[in-house]
Design a protein around this motif. Structure first.
Motif, short mmCIF file in Angstrom:
data_model
loop_
_atom_site.label_atom_id
_atom_site.label_comp_id
_atom_site.label_asym_id
_atom_site.label_seq_id
_atom_site.Cartn_x
_atom_site.Cartn_y
_atom_site.Cartn_z
N VAL A 95 24.81 -18.02 -30.72
CA VAL A 95 24.17 -17.71 -32.00
C VAL A 95 24.73 -18.65 -33.07
O VAL A 95 25.93 -18.66 -33.34
CB VAL A 95 24.38 -16.24 -32.41
N MET A 96 23.83 -19.45 -33.65
CA MET A 96 24.21 -20.37 -34.73
C MET A 96 23.54 -19.84 -36.00
O MET A 96 22.37 -19.49 -35.97
CB MET A 96 23.66 -21.78 -34.44
N SER A 282 14.20 -12.34 -32.78
CA SER A 282 15.47 -12.76 -32.17
C SER A 282 15.69 -12.01 -30.87
O SER A 282 16.10 -12.58 -29.85
CB SER A 282 16.64 -12.46 -33.12
N LYS A 283 15.43 -10.69 -30.91
CA LYS A 283 15.63 -9.89 -29.69
C LYS A 283 14.62 -10.31 -28.62
O LYS A 283 14.95 -10.38 -27.43
CB LYS A 283 15.50 -8.40 -30.02
N ALA A 284 13.40 -10.59 -29.07
CA ALA A 284 12.37 -11.02 -28.11
C ALA A 284 12.77 -12.35 -27.46
O ALA A 284 12.56 -12.55 -26.26
CB ALA A 284 11.02 -11.17 -28.83
N ALA A 285 13.37 -13.23 -28.25
CA ALA A 285 13.80 -14.54 -27.71
C ALA A 285 14.86 -14.34 -26.64
O ALA A 285 14.80 -14.94 -25.56
CB ALA A 285 14.34 -15.41 -28.85
N LEU A 286 15.83 -13.46 -26.92
CA LEU A 286 16.87 -13.19 -25.93
C LEU A 286 16.25 -12.58 -24.67
O LEU A 286 16.54 -13.01 -23.54
CB LEU A 286 17.92 -12.25 -26.54
N GLU A 323 22.57 -5.32 -32.32
CA GLU A 323 21.46 -5.15 -31.37
C GLU A 323 21.44 -6.26 -30.33
O GLU A 323 21.17 -6.01 -29.16
CB GLU A 323 20.14 -5.11 -32.15
N ILE A 324 21.74 -7.48 -30.76
CA ILE A 324 21.77 -8.61 -29.82
C ILE A 324 22.82 -8.35 -28.74
O ILE A 324 22.58 -8.55 -27.55
CB ILE A 324 22.09 -9.93 -30.58
N ARG A 325 23.97 -7.86 -29.16
CA ARG A 325 25.05 -7.62 -28.17
C ARG A 325 24.65 -6.53 -27.18
O ARG A 325 24.96 -6.62 -25.98
CB ARG A 325 26.35 -7.25 -28.87
N LYS A 326 23.96 -5.48 -27.66
CA LYS A 326 23.52 -4.41 -26.75
C LYS A 326 22.57 -4.98 -25.72
O LYS A 326 22.71 -4.74 -24.52
CB LYS A 326 22.79 -3.31 -27.55
N LEU A 327 21.60 -5.72 -26.21
CA LEU A 327 20.58 -6.29 -25.29
C LEU A 327 21.23 -7.29 -24.33
O LEU A 327 20.93 -7.31 -23.13
CB LEU A 327 19.49 -6.96 -26.13
N SER A 329 24.19 -7.28 -23.19
CA SER A 329 25.01 -6.65 -22.14
C SER A 329 24.09 -6.12 -21.03
O SER A 329 24.43 -6.21 -19.86
CB SER A 329 25.94 -5.59 -22.71
N VAL A 330 22.93 -5.63 -21.39
CA VAL A 330 21.96 -5.19 -20.36
C VAL A 330 21.53 -6.39 -19.52
O VAL A 330 21.36 -6.30 -18.31
CB VAL A 330 20.71 -4.55 -21.02
N MET A 331 21.39 -7.52 -20.19
CA MET A 331 20.90 -8.71 -19.50
C MET A 331 22.03 -9.51 -18.83
O MET A 331 21.77 -10.54 -18.21
CB MET A 331 20.16 -9.63 -20.49
N ASN A 332 23.23 -9.05 -19.00
CA ASN A 332 24.38 -9.73 -18.41
C ASN A 332 24.53 -11.18 -18.93
O ASN A 332 24.76 -12.11 -18.17
CB ASN A 332 24.26 -9.71 -16.89
N VAL A 333 24.36 -11.29 -20.23
CA VAL A 333 24.42 -12.61 -20.87
C VAL A 333 25.65 -12.63 -21.77
O VAL A 333 25.97 -11.64 -22.43
CB VAL A 333 23.12 -12.83 -21.69
N ASN A 334 26.34 -13.75 -21.79
CA ASN A 334 27.53 -13.89 -22.63
C ASN A 334 27.16 -14.40 -24.03
O ASN A 334 26.64 -15.50 -24.16
CB ASN A 334 28.48 -14.89 -21.92
N VAL A 335 27.42 -13.56 -25.05
CA VAL A 335 27.12 -13.99 -26.43
C VAL A 335 28.33 -14.74 -26.97
O VAL A 335 29.45 -14.25 -26.91
CB VAL A 335 26.81 -12.77 -27.32
N ASN A 336 28.09 -15.96 -27.50
CA ASN A 336 29.23 -16.69 -28.09
C ASN A 336 28.75 -17.59 -29.22
O ASN A 336 27.58 -17.65 -29.52
CB ASN A 336 30.01 -17.47 -27.03
#
Ligand code: PEP
Ligand code: MN
Length: 336
Positions: A95-96, A282-286, A323-327, A329-336
């Motif tokens: 996330v930039m 943003s959530k849709a993009a993720l 919300e991004i972090r919740k989504l 974690s369901v998707m098993n994606v690392n947010v950084n």
């Protein structure tokens, strides 16, 4: 490549095409169905200029993409781009965020501390602004670069900023952690060639009317020039829709993933032009598989020198990150 000859094409028309292909060392198989001929060339990587000008050719179908280094065939695994200690692609969602334009050291420091409180590191902010109108704020230019240096020095955030022409690349490349190519410059080929010669990662934004092939060919310019670090960015395209600034084309994400190994992020700010659309897009993009976001955030959008209407305020940005972090974690994606 498949070359379909017209029914009316003569034997000598077919032969002339085959001879022309031979001049480029391309082996051609002529397939016939009654009077119709079709010429098959296995190697689609060599460009024969003006082939369609030959008499008797009905149409040419390319069986391989014209981009090579950017294609999945060339590199099957996802490319992960590193900007400082941050990763984009291959299951890493970056996330930039930051103001549309660099305005002051104070604003930058506030945004940097917001990012750090969210464990994020990449701050966006344009010193050079490619504005549609010459009367709009054009950015602080070189002074803006100095401000970015100062913010980076004081806070350690990494900066993503735009180079709008070949003349200023040298100065931008010295201070930026990633160099942005704006939508309006996606096909500025001299700029792309120059960016092939830098070692800094490039954030390449899709032109507002660019096809996926044009976007990947733009990336190919940079990669073939020697810089493999290209991050693509979908930022909305022109359509007849008039309820948003542009139409966010999320379907380009799975399409890019199929055709290319490069990461692709989404800019919901320029895509929608509306701050109240940013969270859902943003959530849709993720959810659609994007590798990150580029979001405009301002401490006081109402007083922003550009694009305040599509900038989140810090509280809105924080809520979005929850919300991004919740989504993620369901998707098993690392947010950084
Ligand atoms: C920007 O991100 O600063 C910008 C100008 O966006 P775009 O090139 O997508 O219009
Ligand atoms: Mn903007």
């Amino acid at each position: 490549m498949l070359i379909f000859m017209r029914n009316s094409a003569s034997e000598s028309d077919v032969n002339r095409v085959v001879e022309r292909l031979d001049e480029f060392n391309l082996n051609a198989d002529v397939l016939r169905n009654g009077t119709a001929a079709m010429i098959y060339v296995k190697d689609d990587s060599v460009e024969v200029p003006s082939l369609s000008a030959f008499n008797g050719i009905e149409r040419i179908v390319h069986t391989e993409a014209r981009y090579k280094l950017a294609s999945r065939n060339h590199k099957p695994e996802d490319t992960i781009i590193e900007v400082g200690d941050r990763r984009i692609g291959g299951g890493n969602f970056c996330v930039m965020a930051g103001p549309c334009a660099v305005e002051s050291v104070e604003l930058g420091l506030e945004i940097a501390s917001l990012l750090k409180s969210e464990n994020l590191a990449l701050m966006r902010g344009g010193a050079f602004k490619p504005r549609t109108s010459p009367y709009s704020f054009q950015g602080l230019e070189y002074e803006g670069l100095d401000i970015l240096v100062e913010i980076r020095k004081q806070t350690g955030v990494l900066v993503v900023t735009e180079a709008i022409d070949v003349n200023s690349v040298g100065r931008v490349e010295k201070i930026a952690d990633a160099i942005q190519v704006g939508s309006r410059n996606m096909q500025n080929f001299s700029l792309l060639k120059r960016l092939g010669k830098t070692s800094k990662p490039i954030l390449l934004k899709r032109g507002m009317s660019a096809t996926i092939e044009e976007l990947l060919l733009a990336a190919e310019y940079i990669i073939s020039g020697g810089n493999e670090n290209v991050i693509l960015c979908e930022r909305g395209i022109r359509t007849f829709g008039n309820f948003a600034r542009n139409t966010l084309d999320l379907s380009i994400i799975p399409a890019v993933k199929e055709k290319s190994h490069l990461p692709i992020i989404v800019d919901p700010s320029h895509a929608t032009g509306k701050r109240n659309f940013i969270s859902s897009m943003s959530k849709a993009a993720l959810a659609a598989g994007a590798d990150g976001l580029l979001i405009e955030v301002h401490t006081n959008p109402e007083l922003s020198l550009s694009d305040g209407g599509q900038s989140l305020n810090p509280d809105e940005f924080k809520s979005l990150m929850v919300e991004i972090r919740k989504l993620a974690s369901v998707m098993n994606v690392n947010v950084n």
